[in-house]
Scaffold this motif. Structure first.
Motif, PDB file in Angstrom:
ATOM      1  N   SER A   1       0.810  -1.223   0.000  1.00  0.00           N
ATOM      2  CA  SER A   1       0.000   0.000   0.000  1.00  0.00           C
ATOM      3  C   SER A   1       0.838   1.266   0.000  1.00  0.00           C
ATOM      4  O   SER A   1       1.953   1.281   0.515  1.00  0.00           O
ATOM      5  N   HIS A   2       0.268   2.305  -0.559  1.00  0.00           N
ATOM      6  CA  HIS A   2       0.778   3.664  -0.370  1.00  0.00           C
ATOM      7  C   HIS A   2      -0.419   4.599  -0.379  1.00  0.00           C
ATOM      8  O   HIS A   2      -1.509   4.213  -0.810  1.00  0.00           O
ATOM      9  N   PHE A   3      -0.217   5.811   0.083  1.00  0.00           N
ATOM     10  CA  PHE A   3      -1.293   6.801   0.055  1.00  0.00           C
ATOM     11  C   PHE A   3      -1.487   7.294  -1.374  1.00  0.00           C
ATOM     12  O   PHE A   3      -0.542   7.303  -2.165  1.00  0.00           O
ATOM     13  N   LEU A   4      -2.706   7.721  -1.674  1.00  0.00           N
ATOM     14  CA  LEU A   4      -3.032   8.207  -3.021  1.00  0.00           C
ATOM     15  C   LEU A   4      -3.788   9.525  -2.889  1.00  0.00           C
ATOM     16  O   LEU A   4      -4.623   9.680  -1.994  1.00  0.00           O
ATOM     17  N   GLY A   5      -3.506  10.457  -3.780  1.00  0.00           N
ATOM     18  CA  GLY A   5      -4.208  11.745  -3.734  1.00  0.00           C
ATOM     19  C   GLY A   5      -3.667  12.677  -4.796  1.00  0.00           C
ATOM     20  O   GLY A   5      -3.683  12.354  -5.980  1.00  0.00           O
ATOM     21  N   LEU A   6      -3.158  13.822  -4.368  1.00  0.00           N
ATOM     22  CA  LEU A   6      -2.593  14.764  -5.334  1.00  0.00           C
ATOM     23  C   LEU A   6      -1.348  14.200  -5.987  1.00  0.00           C
ATOM     24  O   LEU A   6      -0.963  14.622  -7.067  1.00  0.00           O
ATOM     25  N   GLN A   7      -0.688  13.287  -5.325  1.00  0.00           N
ATOM     26  CA  GLN A   7       0.438  12.576  -5.932  1.00  0.00           C
ATOM     27  C   GLN A   7       0.109  11.098  -5.926  1.00  0.00           C
ATOM     28  O   GLN A   7      -0.633  10.630  -5.062  1.00  0.00           O
TER      29      GLN A   7
END
Ligand code: GLY
Ligand code: MN
Ligand code: MN
Length: 446
Positions: free
Chosen positions: A370-376
């Motif tokens: 997993s990793h965070f997802l959003g503006l990047q």
């Protein structure tokens, strides 16, 4: 090509997203009055960005912060998404934001690089300062960057204690010193008794928690990505090259209004599917192989990141099924851990690893789940602390068998909710049955 131009795909009808557009109570410049004025890019209202700045100022607890619009890293200019997050301004190279929460009158300043009539010929017209500029940008104080040094000196002198707040990031010693840190040090060097304070958790924490409108923007990026993957599954056939398939995907992004891919698309067939960051795309795809497509459209600066792996001839082989279903079980095990309070590594990643190891594929899954997802695509966030609602993460286990010319990854984008999770990319065919059924329909067109 017409198959690419789909605005309301059947498989996603209930996913259609209405992007909010709140009524603006300020009179925004428009038409000729707006020419050359940097304004929030996209559908979010100025108030959204103002509220974010206010939250940041509350968390800063005094001091003065400067955030630059672009960082120059290794000779290339890269948009600073913190600047975008706080201003909505996406392409203002050279601009800076100053926040001085303790100031009596003006707490927020926007600095823009000077107007140069000769550059207007190359870069387009840029407006002069004035009321229209203030209304358009949403800042009461808009200055040129030549005033940045004196405003920083004055606001730091007036803060108590006298300090610059450095919002991060912390980089390794081989990287250039971030411009904001360099400037903060230079400012305090000229004010006896002033210092630099580190506060690099605030922005990652704020940006990690997405509000409703951000979730809708990510959803929009995911829906376009889903359409692209469906088109790819329906178009692929033996003899096609990886770049032809990449074109199907990226053309679908563009045809549906995405400005660009959120990251370099990965389309790896056969042995290339086992190369984690395969960036080439020249290979001809063969009968009997699978192709791994790790792709994501961008929508209003927000990223999608989805991987589907599918057979080039429309049918998985027995061995491919066995490996695929192991990855799918790992994916499900990881999902079951997704809830507020879960830890990315200890709970979610380890659940996927356990399934893969128990199936005999130890060391064949060399990356995180997993990793965070959003503006990047690899978004900021604080990974050591328990997850909270509003966080969007990826779930992306894989098994890579270079000796068998086989790499399989299944990646979905998942929102952590109050009660657990919601898979934002759930409508994109994922199981063997769903993929084969869709590809059988596509084979009529191939
Ligand atoms: N596409 C990059 C990743 O999956 O992390
Ligand atoms: Mn990916
Ligand atoms: Mn990813």
């Amino acid at each position: 090509m017409t198959a690419l131009f789909v605005s309301a795909p059947l498989w996603a009808q209930d996913m259609e997203v209405v992007v909010p557009h709140e009524t603006r109570d300020v009179k925004m410049p428009s038409g000729d009055a707006a020419r050359g004025i940097p304004m929030p890019d996209g559908s979010l209202d100025q108030e959204v960005f103002r509220a974010r700045r206010q939250r940041l100022m509350n968390a800063m607890d005094g001091g003065v912060a400067v955030i630059f619009a672009a960082e120059r890293i290794g000779g290339r200019s890269r948009q600073n998404m913190d600047f975008y997050y706080l201003t909505g301004l996406a392409y203002e190279e050279g601009a800076a934001l100053v926040l001085a929460p303790q100031a009596e009158t003006w707490k927020e300043y926007l600095f823009l690089k000077p107007v140069n009539p000769e550059s207007n010929i190359w870069d387009g017209e840029r407006a002069t300062l004035g009321r229209a500029m203030e209304l358009g940008t949403g800042f009461g104080k808009v200055y040129r960057t030549n005033r940045l040094p004196s405003v920083l000196a004055k606001t730091v002198r007036a803060s108590d204690p006298m300090e610059m707040v450095y919002l991060g990031p912390i980089v390794g010693y081989t990287s250039p010193v971030p411009h904001a840190l360099d400037v903060a040090r230079k400012v305090v060097a000229r004010i006896p008794g002033a210092s630099v304070r580190l506060a690099d958790r605030i922005l990652p924490e704020l940006r990690q928690t997405k509000d409703k409108s951000e979730i809708e923007l990510v959803q929009r990026a995911i829906n376009i990505t889903g359409q692209a993957l469906v088109n790819a599954m329906q178009a692929v056939k033996p003899g096609m090259t990886e770049y032809e398939l990449k074109l199907v995907i990226e053309n679908t992004f563009r045809a549906n209004g995405s400005r660009r891919p959120a990251f370099g698309s990965i389309v790896g067939s056969g042995p290339n599917g086992a190369i984690l960051h395969y960036r080439d795309d020249t290979r001809e795809m063969r009968d009997g192989e699978v192709v791994l497509c790790d792709v994501g459209a961008e929508w209003e600066q927000y990223a999608a990141d989805v991987t589907r792996t599918f057979p080039i001839n429309g049918r998985f082989s027995k061995r491919q099924r066995e490996v695929y279903n192991t990855v799918l079980r790992a994916h499900r095990a990881a999902l079951q851990q997704c809830k507020p309070g879960a830890l990315l590594r200890e709970d979610i990643h380890m659940a996927a690893v356990k399934v893969i190891e128990e199936a005999g594929f130890t060391d064949k899954f060399p990356h995180g789940t997993s990793h965070f997802l959003g503006l990047q695509v690899h978004d900021v966030g604080v990974s050591e602390v328990p997850l909270t609602p509003g966080t969007i993460i990826t779930i992306e286990p894989g098994i890579y068998l270079p000796d068998e010319n086989l790499g399989i990854r299944i990646e979905d984008d998942v929102l952590i909710t109050q009660s657990g999770y919601r898979i934002l990319s759930n409508h994109i065919p994922r199981t063997i049955e769903e993929i084969e059924a869709l590809m059988a329909k596509g084979s009529a067109k191939r």
